[in-house]
Scaffold this active site. Structure first.
Site, PDB file in Angstrom:
ATOM      1  N   ASN A   1      86.319  65.620  93.327  1.00  0.00           N
ATOM      2  CA  ASN A   1      87.545  64.834  93.203  1.00  0.00           C
ATOM      3  C   ASN A   1      88.075  64.925  91.778  1.00  0.00           C
ATOM      4  OD1 ASN A   1      89.406  62.427  93.982  1.00  0.00           O
ATOM      5  ND2 ASN A   1      88.392  61.751  92.108  1.00  0.00           N
ATOM      6  N   GLU A   2      89.240  65.523  91.606  1.00  0.00           N
ATOM      7  CA  GLU A   2      89.964  65.537  90.338  1.00  0.00           C
ATOM      8  C   GLU A   2      89.149  66.080  89.164  1.00  0.00           C
ATOM      9  OE1 GLU A   2      91.979  61.929  89.367  1.00  0.00           O
ATOM     10  OE2 GLU A   2      93.017  61.810  91.292  1.00  0.00           O
TER      11      GLU A   2
ATOM     12  N   CYS B   1      87.777  58.214  92.140  1.00  0.00           N
ATOM     13  CA  CYS B   1      86.957  58.253  90.933  1.00  0.00           C
ATOM     14  C   CYS B   1      85.555  57.700  91.149  1.00  0.00           C
ATOM     15  CB  CYS B   1      87.657  57.495  89.821  1.00  0.00           C
ATOM     16  SG  CYS B   1      89.117  58.347  89.182  1.00  0.00           S
TER      17      CYS B   1
ATOM     18  N   GLU C   1      89.589  53.646  98.765  1.00  0.00           N
ATOM     19  CA  GLU C   1      88.698  53.660  97.604  1.00  0.00           C
ATOM     20  C   GLU C   1      88.472  52.218  97.180  1.00  0.00           C
ATOM     21  OE1 GLU C   1      88.238  55.478  93.066  1.00  0.00           O
ATOM     22  OE2 GLU C   1      90.099  55.796  94.179  1.00  0.00           O
TER      23      GLU C   1
END
Length: 848
Positions: A401-402, A270, A61
């Site tokens: 994602n999350e 993120c 990332e």
């Protein structure tokens, strides 16, 4: 008969020779703990689960400047003058640049976004208004300071320079590029070109460094008068990983490749699902958009730029094509992650726009075609045009994602999955379980994934070393018939060897459950020492050097010695005492102003340990500098700074046990609620009741050990501003019960075992060896009687050991934790081996 202890032997020997011998000590004179005794029995006649070759991988990332200035080898910072306050409040389009002149030349510099731009996605360029003054050979222009401390160059190495330019001068404008040191002295011969014509044209050449330095500068100057426009000023080392153009920094790529990863997950994290999900649309394009793959392919000068979620600029020079190419180069399965139109990472918003959802689903189908389609397809042709006619062979793709809105996320996930499976049935679509290892979101997402028959569910968690030592058996009880686990992000919260040891202990449980845990990747992967947003990290770097953390060494040891199948084995445990929860009490806030009053702590027999209504001030409370703004107002203890985080103040005795804590709490303003602490040993070791946390979306009790948190119990309670709450925490032994306004809110018993001795055994089919993997995360050596269950083929074994002090940290100058190779003799069906304190040991034992 019980075994004779070493210290008893020393005492007997001393008596015989009439001399008093001291107990064993280390070089620093600290005593060596007596060995603890264990047994380890291997059962080669039984068959454990197969381990997929993709078991361990890496997750990249763009956090900690991992891309621009990191893995992406471009040496010029802000090469296209696109930096903006949207990226970071300190940025301007000239960040990284300053003016320079010699020979009496003068001029002005400004950045422009107008109709003369290079293209719609590369909007800002540099305009030089040259005065025409100066002697022959004079020059006026700009100097770039590179990333970190400067442009890193090696003597004799070649660097490819390029720039897009245009001029209004009919006879052309003479342009010069040169490497300099920080004081302006030349570090290379000049590279010259004559810019001709008022249309954007690319000019390129090669500079050879005359010295080695991490502080070089790139100077670009022009001679004469008129208007010269510049964009995409680039300097690339010729020696990139695999020699690829627009390639990767070689030392970082090689360290990743040395892990032998089975997969590469990218681009986030993120980055994927935060920001707007809109497409790039000039002239109203946005700079805070989610990561969308079509922005990142094609010629680099035509790619979009974006504000990075982590507070800086991302150029997309390292894009989807480069990710796929890197995965292929290191033999890893590519595993991209696409946005599900529900934001994560604390933003918690769902996009309700059917047309936008359809567009993202189509973009995802196009991505699969880009990776796998023939050159006759629309997106397969794009891939071929970029230099890779052969398909990349994409088999897995994650959606989201999350996300912390489980039902909203899964509604969209179903639509992505249905479309992908209809057109590309060979691609596995990966779901996720939110941002935590437990809790309401986690449970709901697992329920939805299970009901839908999702093949793989992505779990994420960052916890304390204690949590990893306590949760080795986490996957023992997972449903073998349900979805498999992709552990996409995990790490213990620091980079000390104690953290790496706890991760190693946990990894033995991952391997033992290889029938459930199919993929696992530590995160984050890379971190720039000069500017980073997260710790821990696997590989650290500056402009010239890179080194693996202690966790890197653990990951590499496991990834290079995985084996093909688990061989069932069993080890004895470490005797442990169950001490009661002890500690003082505390009050805190997080991005919230709150008032506390009538704090009362009583012992189990009713004795008052602390009673404070703050009528006499706050003298009984201890506060740390920089932790909020506390004062007594209107008879209450008030924390008034709404921006401050973790404002913990404490009172009482760290030896308190079996007590009741009562307090009245009122939220005055801000985004969260209350933090009431108990069992406080210090600011990094405590429990707290987090009421109205996570932007006032849920509440939980969190345990903090050495700064790392884990959630013990939670529910959906939120906090109202202006309302006074009665909070009551009851501590008995290791059991805690919590009451809100007189009603039982929840409770837990903190009795998990932090087992320091863990092991797993696997078989390497290629060599026929058993790989005995033992983690000893304690002060005492582990004297272990090993029963292999069969005679080995050799009396010797290959040994690899990682050993160090618990607080050891690998740095650029010192790597106290690194693998040590040795040979063990005396191997038999049954033999004894002592595993050092604070160590990870792999024994490779030949079998018949």
């Amino acid at each position: 008969m019980a075994p004779i202890r070493p210290r008893l032997v020393l005492a007997l020997a001393a008596a015989l020779v009439g001399t008093v011998l001291a107990a064993p000590t280390r070089a620093d004179d600290t005593p060596v703990a007596e060995p603890a005794d264990y047994t380890l029995a291997v059962h080669p006649e039984r068959e454990g689960p197969a381990i997929d070759p993709t078991m361990y991988g890496v997750f990249f990332e763009d956090i900690n400047n991992a891309a621009d200035g990191g893995l992406y080898a471009e040496l010029v910072r802000n090469r296209s003058f696109e930096f903006s306050p949207v990226d970071n409040a300190a940025y301007t389009p000239l960040t990284g640049w300053r003016t320079t002149a010699h020979g009496g030349a003068t001029g002005t510099v400004r950045t422009v976004d107008d109709a003369d731009r290079l293209n719609e996605r590369n909007r800002t360029y540099l305009r030089l208004d040259l005065s025409g003054h100066g002697a022959p050979g004079s020059g006026y222009g700009v100097v770039n300071s590179g990333h970190g401390s400067g442009v890193a160059v090696r003597a004799g190495a070649r660097y490819d320079f390029s720039v897009w330019a245009r001029t209004d001068q009919r006879r052309g404008t003479r342009l010069t590029a040169r490497l300099r040191d920080a004081d302006g002295a030349p570090l290379s011969a000049p590279l010259t070109a004559t810019v001709r014509g008022d249309r954007w044209t690319r000019y390129s050449g090669t500079l050879t460094a005359g010295a080695t330095t991490s502080g070089a500068r790139l100077a670009v100057t022009a001679e004469g008068g008129g208007v010269l426009r510049l964009d995409m000023v680039s300097l690339f080392p010729r020696d990139t990983y695999k020699g690829r153009r627009n390639g990767l920094r070689k030392d970082l790529a090689e360290k990743i490749a040395a892990l032998e990863p089975g997969f590469l997950r990218f681009p986030g994290g993120c980055l994927v699902n935060t920001g707007s999900h809109q497409a790039y649309e000039a002239p109203t394009w946005e700079r805070e958009r989610s990561y969308q793959w079509k922005d990142t392919i094609g010629p680099v000068e035509q790619r979009a730029v974006n504000a990075n979620f982590w507070g800086y600029h991302q150029s997309y020079g390292l894009g989807y094509y480069e990710y796929f190419q890197f995965a292929e180069d290191i033999g890893a399965m590519p595993l991209p992650v696409v946005p599900a139109l529900v934001t994560g990472c604390g933003q918690n918003q769902a996009t309700d726009d059917p047309a936008l959802l359809r567009r993202h689903i189509q973009d995802t189908l196009d991505l699969i075609e880009f990776a796998n389609g023939p050159v006759t397809s629309t997106w397969g042709r794009k891939r071929a045009e970029m230099g890779h006619p052969k398909p990349f062979g994409l088999t897995h793709l994650a959606v989201g994602n999350e996300e912390n809105l489980p039902d909203a996320y899964f509604e969209r996930f179903r639509q992505f999955r249905a479309a992908i499976e209809a057109e590309h049935p060979g691609v596995t679509v990966v779901g996720n379980s939110g941002p935590d290892d437990t809790g309401a979101t986690f449970d709901r997402l697992w329920e939805l994934n299970r009901q839908a028959g999702v093949a793989l569910v992505d779990e994420h968690y960052y916890n304390s070393p204690q949590w990893f030592l306590e949760n080795n058996e986490r996957y023992d009880s997972y449903d073998r018939r349900g979805p498999k686990v992709f552990l996409g992000e995990y790490a213990s919260r620091d980079n000390r060897f104690a953290n790496a040891l706890s991760e190693a202990a946990f990894m033995t449980g991952l391997e033992r459950n290889a029938d459930v845990v199919k993929l696992a990747s530590y995160a984050p992967l890379l971190a720039d020492t000069h500017e980073n947003q997260w710790r821990p990290d696997m590989i650290w770097f500056d402009s010239t050097r890179s080194w693996g953390s202690t966790s890197y060494e653990v990951q590499k040891l496991f990834m290079n010695n995985t084996g093909d199948r688990v061989v069932p084995s069993r080890a004895s445990g470490t005797p442990q005492l169950s001490a009661p929860i002890t500690g003082a009490v505390g009050l805190s806030t997080w991005a919230t102003a709150a008032a506390y009053d009538d704090v009362r702590v009583t012992a189990e027999d009713g004795t008052v340990l602390l009673g404070d209504d703050f009528s006499a001030g706050d003298g009984r409370w201890t506060r740390a500098a920089g932790r909020g703004t506390w004062s007594v107002r209107d008879g209450a203890f008030v924390q008034s700074d709404q921006a401050a985080q973790d404002t913990l103040v404490t009172a009482g005795d760290p030896a308190w046990r079996d007590y009741d804590l009562r307090v009245k709490a009122t939220k005055q303003a801000g985004s969260e609620g209350f933090l009431v602490a108990f069992g406080v040993r210090d600011t990094g070791n405590h429990y707290w009741w987090n009421l109205g946390g996570w932007n006032n979306t849920r509440s939980a009790v969190e345990k903090t050990v050495d700064g790392g948190k884990q959630t013990l119990v939670e529910n959906a309670t939120t906090v109202e501003t202006g309302r006074t709450y009665d909070l009551h925490v009851q501590v008995r032994g290791r059991q805690v019960t919590l009451y809100l306004d007189g009603v039982r809110w929840g409770g837990f018993t903190d009795d998990s075992r932090a087992e320091p001795f863990r092991q797993v055994v696997t078989r390497d089919a290629a060599t026929g060896e058993l790989i005995v993997k033992v983690v000893n995360a304690q002060e005492a050596p582990a004297r272990t009687r090993i029963d292999l269950g069969a005679e080995p083929a050799s009396r010797t074994a290959r040994v690899t050991t990682l050993q160090g002090a618990p607080d050891a940290v690998n740095t650029a100058e010192d790597r106290p934790v690194r693998p040590v190779e040795s040979t063990l003799t005396g191997v038999a069906r049954t033999f004894t081996h002592t595993f050092p304190a604070h160590s990870v040991t792999f024994l490779r034992i030949a079998t018949r």
